[in-house]
Design a protein around this motif. Sequence first.
Motif, PDB file in Angstrom:
ATOM      1  N   LEU A 139      88.444  -1.265  24.133  1.00 49.26           N
ATOM      2  CA  LEU A 139      87.332  -0.506  23.578  1.00 49.26           C
ATOM      3  C   LEU A 139      85.995  -1.199  23.816  1.00 49.26           C
ATOM      4  O   LEU A 139      84.982  -0.538  24.044  1.00 49.26           O
ATOM      5  N   GLY A 140      85.984  -2.533  23.778  1.00 50.10           N
ATOM      6  CA  GLY A 140      84.754  -3.251  24.074  1.00 50.10           C
ATOM      7  C   GLY A 140      84.279  -2.978  25.482  1.00 50.10           C
ATOM      8  O   GLY A 140      83.084  -2.790  25.738  1.00 50.10           O
ATOM      9  N   GLU A 141      85.216  -2.973  26.430  1.00 50.68           N
ATOM     10  CA  GLU A 141      84.875  -2.666  27.820  1.00 50.68           C
ATOM     11  C   GLU A 141      84.509  -1.198  27.981  1.00 50.68           C
ATOM     12  O   GLU A 141      83.642  -0.847  28.787  1.00 50.68           O
ATOM     13  N   LEU A 142      85.169  -0.336  27.202  1.00 51.39           N
ATOM     14  CA  LEU A 142      84.911   1.104  27.310  1.00 51.39           C
ATOM     15  C   LEU A 142      83.465   1.442  26.963  1.00 51.39           C
ATOM     16  O   LEU A 142      82.805   2.194  27.686  1.00 51.39           O
ATOM     17  N   VAL A 143      82.954   0.914  25.843  1.00 49.22           N
ATOM     18  CA  VAL A 143      81.598   1.286  25.434  1.00 49.22           C
ATOM     19  C   VAL A 143      80.572   0.802  26.458  1.00 49.22           C
ATOM     20  O   VAL A 143      79.567   1.480  26.710  1.00 49.22           O
ATOM     21  N   GLU A 144      80.830  -0.368  27.064  1.00 47.54           N
ATOM     22  CA  GLU A 144      79.920  -0.856  28.095  1.00 47.54           C
ATOM     23  C   GLU A 144      80.053  -0.040  29.373  1.00 47.54           C
ATOM     24  O   GLU A 144      79.056   0.275  30.028  1.00 47.54           O
ATOM     25  N   ASP A 145      81.281   0.295  29.744  1.00 49.78           N
ATOM     26  CA  ASP A 145      81.537   1.071  30.955  1.00 49.78           C
ATOM     27  C   ASP A 145      80.929   2.469  30.844  1.00 49.78           C
ATOM     28  O   ASP A 145      80.289   2.972  31.781  1.00 49.78           O
ATOM     29  N   ALA A 146      81.129   3.119  29.687  1.00 49.11           N
ATOM     30  CA  ALA A 146      80.594   4.467  29.487  1.00 49.11           C
ATOM     31  C   ALA A 146      79.072   4.463  29.552  1.00 49.11           C
ATOM     32  O   ALA A 146      78.455   5.391  30.088  1.00 49.11           O
ATOM     33  N   ALA A 157      78.057   0.934  18.588  1.00 51.14           N
ATOM     34  CA  ALA A 157      78.976   0.419  19.604  1.00 51.14           C
ATOM     35  C   ALA A 157      79.160  -1.090  19.520  1.00 51.14           C
ATOM     36  O   ALA A 157      80.200  -1.614  19.947  1.00 51.14           O
ATOM     37  N   ASP A 158      78.183  -1.813  18.948  1.00 49.19           N
ATOM     38  CA  ASP A 158      78.309  -3.267  18.875  1.00 49.19           C
ATOM     39  C   ASP A 158      79.495  -3.707  18.029  1.00 49.19           C
ATOM     40  O   ASP A 158      79.939  -4.853  18.138  1.00 49.19           O
ATOM     41  N   MET A 159      80.023  -2.814  17.180  1.00 44.31           N
ATOM     42  CA  MET A 159      81.174  -3.221  16.365  1.00 44.31           C
ATOM     43  C   MET A 159      82.406  -3.489  17.226  1.00 44.31           C
ATOM     44  O   MET A 159      83.350  -4.138  16.784  1.00 44.31           O
ATOM     45  N   PHE A 160      82.393  -3.006  18.474  1.00 41.53           N
ATOM     46  CA  PHE A 160      83.495  -3.287  19.385  1.00 41.53           C
ATOM     47  C   PHE A 160      83.252  -4.564  20.197  1.00 41.53           C
ATOM     48  O   PHE A 160      84.125  -4.983  20.962  1.00 41.53           O
ATOM     49  N   LEU A 161      82.080  -5.169  20.034  1.00 42.54           N
ATOM     50  CA  LEU A 161      81.730  -6.370  20.795  1.00 42.54           C
ATOM     51  C   LEU A 161      81.721  -7.630  19.936  1.00 42.54           C
ATOM     52  O   LEU A 161      82.005  -8.723  20.431  1.00 42.54           O
ATOM     53  N   ALA A 167      79.561 -10.478  22.422  1.00 43.95           N
ATOM     54  CA  ALA A 167      78.721 -10.234  21.245  1.00 43.95           C
ATOM     55  C   ALA A 167      77.289 -10.660  21.539  1.00 43.95           C
ATOM     56  O   ALA A 167      77.067 -11.704  22.158  1.00 43.95           O
ATOM     57  N   PRO A 168      76.303  -9.869  21.105  1.00 41.17           N
ATOM     58  CA  PRO A 168      74.897 -10.164  21.437  1.00 41.17           C
ATOM     59  C   PRO A 168      74.276 -11.258  20.573  1.00 41.17           C
ATOM     60  O   PRO A 168      73.099 -11.218  20.256  1.00 41.17           O
ATOM     61  N   LYS A 169      75.062 -12.259  20.187  1.00 40.93           N
ATOM     62  CA  LYS A 169      74.588 -13.298  19.270  1.00 40.93           C
ATOM     63  C   LYS A 169      73.513 -14.175  19.896  1.00 40.93           C
ATOM     64  O   LYS A 169      72.585 -14.622  19.222  1.00 40.93           O
ATOM     65  N   THR A 170      73.615 -14.438  21.204  1.00 43.45           N
ATOM     66  CA  THR A 170      72.653 -15.328  21.857  1.00 43.45           C
ATOM     67  C   THR A 170      71.255 -14.726  21.927  1.00 43.45           C
ATOM     68  O   THR A 170      70.281 -15.450  22.144  1.00 43.45           O
ATOM     69  N   ALA A 171      71.156 -13.394  21.748  1.00 45.47           N
ATOM     70  CA  ALA A 171      69.841 -12.747  21.799  1.00 45.47           C
ATOM     71  C   ALA A 171      69.065 -12.901  20.498  1.00 45.47           C
ATOM     72  O   ALA A 171      67.876 -12.569  20.444  1.00 45.47           O
ATOM     73  N   ILE A 172      69.711 -13.400  19.457  1.00 45.86           N
ATOM     74  CA  ILE A 172      69.085 -13.504  18.141  1.00 45.86           C
ATOM     75  C   ILE A 172      68.112 -14.684  18.121  1.00 45.86           C
ATOM     76  O   ILE A 172      68.494 -15.825  18.381  1.00 45.86           O
ATOM     77  N   ARG A 173      66.830 -14.413  17.820  1.00 44.64           N
ATOM     78  CA  ARG A 173      65.814 -15.460  17.755  1.00 44.64           C
ATOM     79  C   ARG A 173      65.620 -15.977  16.334  1.00 44.64           C
ATOM     80  O   ARG A 173      65.196 -17.115  16.131  1.00 44.64           O
ATOM     81  N   SER A 174      65.881 -15.121  15.346  1.00 40.06           N
ATOM     82  CA  SER A 174      65.707 -15.513  13.952  1.00 40.06           C
ATOM     83  C   SER A 174      66.834 -14.895  13.138  1.00 40.06           C
ATOM     84  O   SER A 174      67.209 -13.738  13.368  1.00 40.06           O
ATOM     85  N   ALA A 175      67.385 -15.673  12.197  1.00 40.90           N
ATOM     86  CA  ALA A 175      68.476 -15.198  11.347  1.00 40.90           C
ATOM     87  C   ALA A 175      68.261 -15.724   9.936  1.00 40.90           C
ATOM     88  O   ALA A 175      68.089 -16.930   9.740  1.00 40.90           O
ATOM     89  N   LEU A 176      68.243 -14.825   8.954  1.00 36.16           N
ATOM     90  CA  LEU A 176      67.984 -15.194   7.561  1.00 36.16           C
ATOM     91  C   LEU A 176      69.052 -14.627   6.655  1.00 36.16           C
ATOM     92  O   LEU A 176      69.499 -13.484   6.844  1.00 36.16           O
TER      93      LEU A 176
END
Length: 271
Positions: A139-146, A157-161, A167-176
Motif C-alpha cells: 500500500l505504501g508503494e501503491l499510493v506513491e505509484d498512483a 496517504a502518509d499513513m501508509f508511509l 516516511a517524510p520525517k527528514t523534511a521536518i524542520r521544527s517539531a514541538l
Amino acid sequence: MTSVIPAVAWSCLLLAAMVPAAHGATRVAAPAPPPAASPDAPERDPEALAALDRMGAALRALKQFSLTSDASTEIVLDDGQKVELDGVVTYKVRAPNQLFLELRSDRQLRQLFYDGKALSLYSPRLKYYAQVDGLSSTLGELVEDAASRYGIDMPLADMFLWGTDKAPKTAIRSALHIGGGTVDGEQTEQYAFKQDGVDWQLWVSKATSLPKKLVITSLDDPALPQYRAQLRWDIRTAVPATAFHFTPPADATRIKLVPVAVVLSDDGQEN
C-alpha cells in the motif's frame, strides 16, 4: 465503447470529492509558551519526533482496519476569499495490499478499489469507471505509484508511509510537543511541525498511538488555507475480502486512465 479521460482530470475529481468537515468536540490543554527557537536552529523536540515513530509503528502493526474521517478543505477564490468544502473520507484496509477508499460530499461521490492486482476507480453518480493493473504490491508503494503515474493523490496517504523508510520525517524542520488534550472523548497528545511550505498539527491517541486529528496549513498562499481531518478508527471489526473487489454495474461506462507522462508530454510522446 471505452472513453478516455486524462489521469489529471480524474485526480481532480478525486480531490474535489475529498472536501470533508471536521466536527466533534476537541479540547486541548493550554500549554506553557514554548521557548523561542533560533531561526538558524529550529527546535526539533525529541518527544515530538518519537511520537511520530510510535505512530508509525502502530500504523504498520495494523493488519486490517476501517477509518472514517470528517474533513474540511479551504479553497481560496480568485479574489482571495476562502470557502470551506466538507465531506467524508472512508478507508477499508487489509495489509499488505488491499484497499477501499470512498470520498463523499454533497456534490460528488468517488470510490477507489485495490485488490492487490487491479486499481479500479468508480463514480457511482456519473456511472464512469476506470481500471489499471501492474501497480505496486504494497500500500505504501501503491499510493506513491498512483500519484506519480496517474496523478491520483489519496487523502491521508502518509499513513501508509509512516513507519517505513519513506516516511517524510527528514523534511521536518521544527517539531514541538504542545501538550495533552481530548479528541472525541479520547486522551491525546498534541504536536506541531514545520516543513517547507507547510505547517501541520497532529493529535495522537495516548492509548493506541494512532492519529486522531490533523490540521495542515499551506504557507504557499497568503490566505493560509487549511485542511482539517478528524479520524475515527475501527481496528476490531473484520473487513471482508469483498470490500476490495470492484464489479462494474451493467449500466456503467468504462473510461481509459491515461498516465500523467502522456498527458503532460509536449511532443505527444510518452515520457
